[in-house]
Design a protein around this motif. Sequence first.
Motif, PDB file in Angstrom:
ATOM      1  N   VAL A  44      56.609  53.453  85.685  1.00 49.24           N
ATOM      2  CA  VAL A  44      55.462  54.360  85.737  1.00 49.24           C
ATOM      3  C   VAL A  44      55.756  55.478  84.758  1.00 49.24           C
ATOM      4  O   VAL A  44      56.772  56.174  84.874  1.00 49.24           O
ATOM      5  N   VAL A  45      54.882  55.636  83.763  1.00 49.23           N
ATOM      6  CA  VAL A  45      55.140  56.537  82.634  1.00 49.23           C
ATOM      7  C   VAL A  45      53.917  57.427  82.423  1.00 49.23           C
ATOM      8  O   VAL A  45      52.772  56.957  82.462  1.00 49.23           O
ATOM      9  N   SER A  46      54.145  58.700  82.183  1.00 44.91           N
ATOM     10  CA  SER A  46      53.034  59.598  81.853  1.00 44.91           C
ATOM     11  C   SER A  46      52.603  59.361  80.413  1.00 44.91           C
ATOM     12  O   SER A  46      53.412  58.973  79.555  1.00 44.91           O
ATOM     13  N   ALA A  47      51.327  59.607  80.145  1.00 43.64           N
ATOM     14  CA  ALA A  47      50.801  59.390  78.799  1.00 43.64           C
ATOM     15  C   ALA A  47      51.535  60.235  77.762  1.00 43.64           C
ATOM     16  O   ALA A  47      51.677  59.831  76.598  1.00 43.64           O
ATOM     17  N   GLY A  48      52.046  61.399  78.190  1.00 42.08           N
ATOM     18  CA  GLY A  48      52.777  62.267  77.271  1.00 42.08           C
ATOM     19  C   GLY A  48      54.099  61.675  76.815  1.00 42.08           C
ATOM     20  O   GLY A  48      54.691  62.160  75.840  1.00 42.08           O
ATOM     21  N   ARG A  49      54.577  60.615  77.493  1.00 41.47           N
ATOM     22  CA  ARG A  49      55.824  59.956  77.105  1.00 41.47           C
ATOM     23  C   ARG A  49      55.573  58.617  76.425  1.00 41.47           C
ATOM     24  O   ARG A  49      56.471  57.805  76.279  1.00 41.47           O
ATOM     25  N   MET A  50      54.326  58.397  75.996  1.00 38.80           N
ATOM     26  CA  MET A  50      53.990  57.174  75.273  1.00 38.80           C
ATOM     27  C   MET A  50      53.388  57.528  73.922  1.00 38.80           C
ATOM     28  O   MET A  50      52.673  58.521  73.799  1.00 38.80           O
ATOM     29  N   ARG A  51      53.665  56.682  72.950  1.00 37.84           N
ATOM     30  CA  ARG A  51      52.963  56.826  71.672  1.00 37.84           C
ATOM     31  C   ARG A  51      52.950  55.472  70.961  1.00 37.84           C
ATOM     32  O   ARG A  51      53.818  54.627  71.186  1.00 37.84           O
ATOM     33  N   ALA A  52      51.934  55.301  70.136  1.00 33.23           N
ATOM     34  CA  ALA A  52      51.815  54.081  69.346  1.00 33.23           C
ATOM     35  C   ALA A  52      52.486  54.292  67.993  1.00 33.23           C
ATOM     36  O   ALA A  52      52.379  55.362  67.394  1.00 33.23           O
ATOM     37  N   GLU A  53      53.165  53.249  67.529  1.00 27.21           N
ATOM     38  CA  GLU A  53      53.829  53.320  66.224  1.00 27.21           C
ATOM     39  C   GLU A  53      53.895  51.914  65.631  1.00 27.21           C
ATOM     40  O   GLU A  53      54.535  51.030  66.200  1.00 27.21           O
ATOM     41  N   GLY A  54      53.210  51.723  64.533  1.00 27.96           N
ATOM     42  CA  GLY A  54      53.213  50.429  63.855  1.00 27.96           C
ATOM     43  C   GLY A  54      52.597  49.314  64.674  1.00 27.96           C
ATOM     44  O   GLY A  54      52.973  48.147  64.520  1.00 27.96           O
ATOM     45  N   GLY A  55      51.654  49.638  65.548  1.00 29.07           N
ATOM     46  CA  GLY A  55      51.012  48.636  66.386  1.00 29.07           C
ATOM     47  C   GLY A  55      51.751  48.346  67.673  1.00 29.07           C
ATOM     48  O   GLY A  55      51.240  47.626  68.525  1.00 29.07           O
ATOM     49  N   ASN A  56      52.950  48.899  67.834  1.00 27.04           N
ATOM     50  CA  ASN A  56      53.676  48.780  69.087  1.00 27.04           C
ATOM     51  C   ASN A  56      53.455  50.028  69.931  1.00 27.04           C
ATOM     52  O   ASN A  56      52.963  51.052  69.436  1.00 27.04           O
ATOM     53  N   LEU A  57      53.852  49.958  71.197  1.00 24.74           N
ATOM     54  CA  LEU A  57      53.799  51.121  72.067  1.00 24.74           C
ATOM     55  C   LEU A  57      55.229  51.550  72.361  1.00 24.74           C
ATOM     56  O   LEU A  57      56.069  50.719  72.724  1.00 24.74           O
ATOM     57  N   LEU A  58      55.510  52.847  72.215  1.00 26.50           N
ATOM     58  CA  LEU A  58      56.850  53.378  72.454  1.00 26.50           C
ATOM     59  C   LEU A  58      56.876  54.182  73.742  1.00 26.50           C
ATOM     60  O   LEU A  58      55.978  55.000  73.992  1.00 26.50           O
ATOM     61  N   MET A 102      42.031  46.768  64.655  1.00 28.26           N
ATOM     62  CA  MET A 102      42.837  47.839  64.066  1.00 28.26           C
ATOM     63  C   MET A 102      44.314  47.444  64.007  1.00 28.26           C
ATOM     64  O   MET A 102      44.985  47.663  62.996  1.00 28.26           O
ATOM     65  N   ARG A 103      44.815  46.861  65.096  1.00 25.95           N
ATOM     66  CA  ARG A 103      46.237  46.506  65.115  1.00 25.95           C
ATOM     67  C   ARG A 103      46.538  45.402  64.100  1.00 25.95           C
ATOM     68  O   ARG A 103      47.613  45.375  63.494  1.00 25.95           O
ATOM     69  N   ALA A 104      45.593  44.493  63.901  1.00 22.79           N
ATOM     70  CA  ALA A 104      45.811  43.390  62.972  1.00 22.79           C
ATOM     71  C   ALA A 104      45.642  43.812  61.517  1.00 22.79           C
ATOM     72  O   ALA A 104      46.384  43.360  60.640  1.00 22.79           O
ATOM     73  N   GLU A 105      44.665  44.710  61.251  1.00 26.29           N
ATOM     74  CA  GLU A 105      44.303  45.013  59.864  1.00 26.29           C
ATOM     75  C   GLU A 105      44.723  46.416  59.409  1.00 26.29           C
ATOM     76  O   GLU A 105      45.089  46.603  58.243  1.00 26.29           O
ATOM     77  N   LEU A 106      44.669  47.394  60.295  1.00 19.44           N
ATOM     78  CA  LEU A 106      44.994  48.775  59.943  1.00 19.44           C
ATOM     79  C   LEU A 106      45.843  49.408  61.054  1.00 19.44           C
ATOM     80  O   LEU A 106      45.349  50.208  61.856  1.00 19.44           O
ATOM     81  N   PRO A 107      47.123  49.053  61.110  1.00 19.48           N
ATOM     82  CA  PRO A 107      47.973  49.578  62.189  1.00 19.48           C
ATOM     83  C   PRO A 107      48.010  51.101  62.260  1.00 19.48           C
ATOM     84  O   PRO A 107      48.121  51.660  63.357  1.00 19.48           O
ATOM     85  N   ALA A 108      47.919  51.766  61.121  1.00 12.26           N
ATOM     86  CA  ALA A 108      47.937  53.237  61.138  1.00 12.26           C
ATOM     87  C   ALA A 108      46.713  53.787  61.868  1.00 12.26           C
ATOM     88  O   ALA A 108      46.804  54.792  62.589  1.00 12.26           O
ATOM     89  N   LEU A 109      45.575  53.134  61.687  1.00  7.31           N
ATOM     90  CA  LEU A 109      44.361  53.559  62.394  1.00  7.31           C
ATOM     91  C   LEU A 109      44.485  53.260  63.890  1.00  7.31           C
ATOM     92  O   LEU A 109      44.038  54.057  64.725  1.00  7.31           O
ATOM     93  N   TYR A 110      45.094  52.124  64.202  1.00 10.69           N
ATOM     94  CA  TYR A 110      45.371  51.787  65.603  1.00 10.69           C
ATOM     95  C   TYR A 110      46.230  52.886  66.234  1.00 10.69           C
ATOM     96  O   TYR A 110      45.912  53.406  67.312  1.00 10.69           O
ATOM     97  N   ASP A 111      47.320  53.267  65.548  1.00 12.73           N
ATOM     98  CA  ASP A 111      48.213  54.305  66.071  1.00 12.73           C
ATOM     99  C   ASP A 111      47.461  55.607  66.290  1.00 12.73           C
ATOM    100  O   ASP A 111      47.624  56.263  67.329  1.00 12.73           O
ATOM    101  N   ALA A 112      46.632  55.991  65.338  1.00 13.90           N
ATOM    102  CA  ALA A 112      45.908  57.264  65.429  1.00 13.90           C
ATOM    103  C   ALA A 112      44.959  57.269  66.631  1.00 13.90           C
ATOM    104  O   ALA A 112      44.860  58.264  67.363  1.00 13.90           O
ATOM    105  N   ASN A 113      44.247  56.164  66.829  1.00 12.90           N
ATOM    106  CA  ASN A 113      43.304  56.093  67.957  1.00 12.90           C
ATOM    107  C   ASN A 113      44.029  56.123  69.300  1.00 12.90           C
ATOM    108  O   ASN A 113      43.671  56.894  70.198  1.00 12.90           O
TER     109      ASN A 113
END
Length: 389
Positions: A44-58, A102-113
């Motif tokens: 169980v993780v708070s949203a503040g401890r998650m971020r997207a990077e290169g199409g993955n979730l950290l 977005m994840r397939a074609e523009l990962p940076a846009l995916y991360d931003a969203n």
Amino acid sequence: MQELTTRAVVVTPGPDGTGAARNAELRDLVKALTHQHARKADHVVSAGRMRAEGGNLLMTGHAPLLSAEGVTLTDQALRPTSVADEGIAEKLRIPLAYLRRMRAELPALYDANVNGWLEADPSRKLMLRTFTSGDGDGGVGVLRAVLSDSYRRIDNFDVLVSALEGIQQTGHEINITGCDLSDRRMVVRIESQSVRVMAPELLKGYRSPFNGQTGDELPIVSAGFVLANSEVGSGAYTLTPRIVVRVCRNGLTMAKDAYRAVHIGARMDEGLIRVSEDTDAKHLALIQAQTRDAVSTFLDREYVETKLRAIEREAGREVADPAKTIETISKKLRFSEAVQQSVLNHFIRGGQPTAGGILQAITATAQTIQDADAAYELEAQALAAMALV
């Protein structure tokens, strides 16, 4: 186009913990579930401890790392499955098709969203169901699902063991005729060895598309049910009655009579989830009890005869224009073009120009589909499809 096959397909889980089984034997399913169980980690993780990077979730600050400089918290990268994509899209209210593009074609846009919406509510907590990273994957784990922090885990291995114990307690002799495992769900098909009912009206004039034997030669159906469970939010734990046509092994599932146990529990604190033995025991005792009830209800001659007579009343309607009828049904139930064509082919080969012939064609097609989830969902629609004739 969706691939159709009549072969049993078994794919053992890969090194990252994912994998699939289709029409597997019980021992193959147990092997796959054991492999997965060793790799599971839920948080169980708070949203503040998650971020997207290169199409993955950290997950940030996830694991302690000891070095010469001291202890630092490291991030854990997770590669989302298609089911996890659905969870991210639903929880962050991002259209799923757009998220995947977005994840397939523009990962940076995916991360931003994704990061933008995570940052909008940093205290929000979510459950992440994962497989830990394995050798050769660069330390990247698998994100299986993104769920509510009140999601109650009812895991496949525990369900299977408890259900089999519940069946054993009844003393009823059964066969397990096939097991499926996907990223989305586990399915186990169970058939009675002793409860068989004559079905001459349902099978009059029908010919198996698989072996050419006719329903007039073998007008018998068997009692059975389907055990299904999802660990990733794609449906409740269910026990659904199923009548098996002996001549062709088609399965007629009756969703209206299913037993269901939804995955909803109390909200959990943040961190790695560990469930007490007492809590697990209560859930598994309920599964055993429900399975015993399912055996008593579904593997009963009177129950099967009652359901069979109701199906026969609908099945006798003639179909004047099979191609048009199947096209109309396919549009209403959103069958793919490949499935629609396969249903028509099986209808023709079955030689039964009735609503029952369409029922048989759909369930026969479900047997030949390699994708376990698609096969499960198609068979579940067969009786509803017959009602549309």
